[in-house]
Design a protein around this motif. Structure first.
Motif, PDB file in Angstrom:
ATOM      1  N   HIS A  73       0.840  -1.207   0.000  1.00  0.00           N
ATOM      2  CA  HIS A  73       0.000   0.000   0.000  1.00  0.00           C
ATOM      3  C   HIS A  73       0.865   1.243   0.000  1.00  0.00           C
ATOM      4  O   HIS A  73       2.077   1.180   0.222  1.00  0.00           O
ATOM      5  N   GLU A  74       0.228   2.355  -0.242  1.00  0.00           N
ATOM      6  CA  GLU A  74       0.844   3.667  -0.170  1.00  0.00           C
ATOM      7  C   GLU A  74      -0.031   4.515   0.745  1.00  0.00           C
ATOM      8  O   GLU A  74      -1.246   4.367   0.750  1.00  0.00           O
ATOM      9  N   ALA A 110       8.475   4.456   9.846  1.00  0.00           N
ATOM     10  CA  ALA A 110       7.761   3.891   8.697  1.00  0.00           C
ATOM     11  C   ALA A 110       8.708   3.463   7.578  1.00  0.00           C
ATOM     12  O   ALA A 110       8.630   2.329   7.082  1.00  0.00           O
ATOM     13  N   ARG A 111       9.607   4.329   7.179  1.00  0.00           N
ATOM     14  CA  ARG A 111      10.498   4.026   6.051  1.00  0.00           C
ATOM     15  C   ARG A 111      11.364   2.797   6.320  1.00  0.00           C
ATOM     16  O   ARG A 111      11.526   1.937   5.462  1.00  0.00           O
ATOM     17  N   ARG A 116       5.630   3.118   2.618  1.00  0.00           N
ATOM     18  CA  ARG A 116       5.700   4.341   1.815  1.00  0.00           C
ATOM     19  C   ARG A 116       4.696   5.342   2.367  1.00  0.00           C
ATOM     20  O   ARG A 116       3.482   5.129   2.269  1.00  0.00           O
ATOM     21  N   VAL A 117       5.207   6.404   2.962  1.00  0.00           N
ATOM     22  CA  VAL A 117       4.372   7.461   3.539  1.00  0.00           C
ATOM     23  C   VAL A 117       4.803   8.773   2.905  1.00  0.00           C
ATOM     24  O   VAL A 117       5.977   9.133   2.945  1.00  0.00           O
ATOM     25  N   GLU A 118       3.852   9.479   2.314  1.00  0.00           N
ATOM     26  CA  GLU A 118       4.152  10.761   1.682  1.00  0.00           C
ATOM     27  C   GLU A 118       3.206  11.830   2.197  1.00  0.00           C
ATOM     28  O   GLU A 118       2.010  11.587   2.336  1.00  0.00           O
ATOM     29  N   GLN A 119       3.771  13.007   2.433  1.00  0.00           N
ATOM     30  CA  GLN A 119       2.954  14.139   2.856  1.00  0.00           C
ATOM     31  C   GLN A 119       2.488  14.884   1.609  1.00  0.00           C
ATOM     32  O   GLN A 119       3.245  15.617   0.986  1.00  0.00           O
ATOM     33  N   ARG A 120       1.237  14.640   1.250  1.00  0.00           N
ATOM     34  CA  ARG A 120       0.629  15.316   0.106  1.00  0.00           C
ATOM     35  C   ARG A 120      -0.844  14.957   0.038  1.00  0.00           C
ATOM     36  O   ARG A 120      -1.302  14.026   0.680  1.00  0.00           O
ATOM     37  N   THR A 121      -1.568  15.720  -0.735  1.00  0.00           N
ATOM     38  CA  THR A 121      -2.975  15.419  -0.972  1.00  0.00           C
ATOM     39  C   THR A 121      -3.083  14.611  -2.261  1.00  0.00           C
ATOM     40  O   THR A 121      -2.121  14.500  -3.020  1.00  0.00           O
TER      41      THR A 121
END
Length: 160
Positions: A73-74, A110-111, A116-121
């Motif tokens: 997942h992302e 997390a990494r 995979r964790v990203e700060q964005r919409t």
């Protein structure tokens, strides 16, 4: 939209949340295989304790739970950590202090766990492309931000 099927059906087993705090876990249960679902349901309390969230889950907890069951997942989020505005919502005021260290630690780790964790919409077109080409989406939002347009219309028609 180009390349996205007109319709797409995923055969998921509906699972209704049992508590006021397990909506995210219920979403995960729906995308697990039947054998994974049985393991999670059979060992529910034990797994919640091992994952460290007990009866208070944040989305990062759900990422680690998906990882536990080897679900690729992302995770995209506006805030890496706990959004300070949540302290204004009665549901969160009781749990933020208790959960903040765990949530912060999990974001930091997390990494190294392969998450995979990203700060964005995420735009609607991106969600539709994912649904059409890759698989289900678990989209969690603050319930107080949701409105029911049909409900509004019915109230207006009935009461003016």
């Amino acid at each position: 939209m180009e390349g996205i099927p007109e319709q797409k059906h995923y055969n998921l087993t509906h699972y209704q949340q049992r508590f006021n705090w397990d909506c995210g876990i219920s979403c995960i249960i729906m995308i697990l295989s039947s054998s994974q679902r049985q393991i999670l349901l059979h060992d529910f309390d034990k797994i919640c304790a091992e994952e460290g969230f007990g009866s208070s889950t944040w989305t990062i907890d759900l990422c680690f739970l998906l990882h536990r069951f080897q679900i690729r997942h992302e995770y995209y989020t506006k805030t890496l950590g706990i959004d300070p505005s949540y302290s204004e919502h009665s549901y969160y005021t009781k749990i933020i202090d208790k959960d903040e260290k765990r949530v912060t630690r999990k974001f930091k780790e997390a990494r190294q766990h392969g998450l995979r964790v990203e700060q964005r919409t995420v735009e609607m077109t991106e969600l539709l492309q994912h649904l059409g080409k890759r698989g289900p989406v678990i989209l969690l939002t603050n319930a107080s931000l949701l409105t029911c347009e049909v409900c509004k219309k019915n109230v207006l028609e009935k009461f003016g």
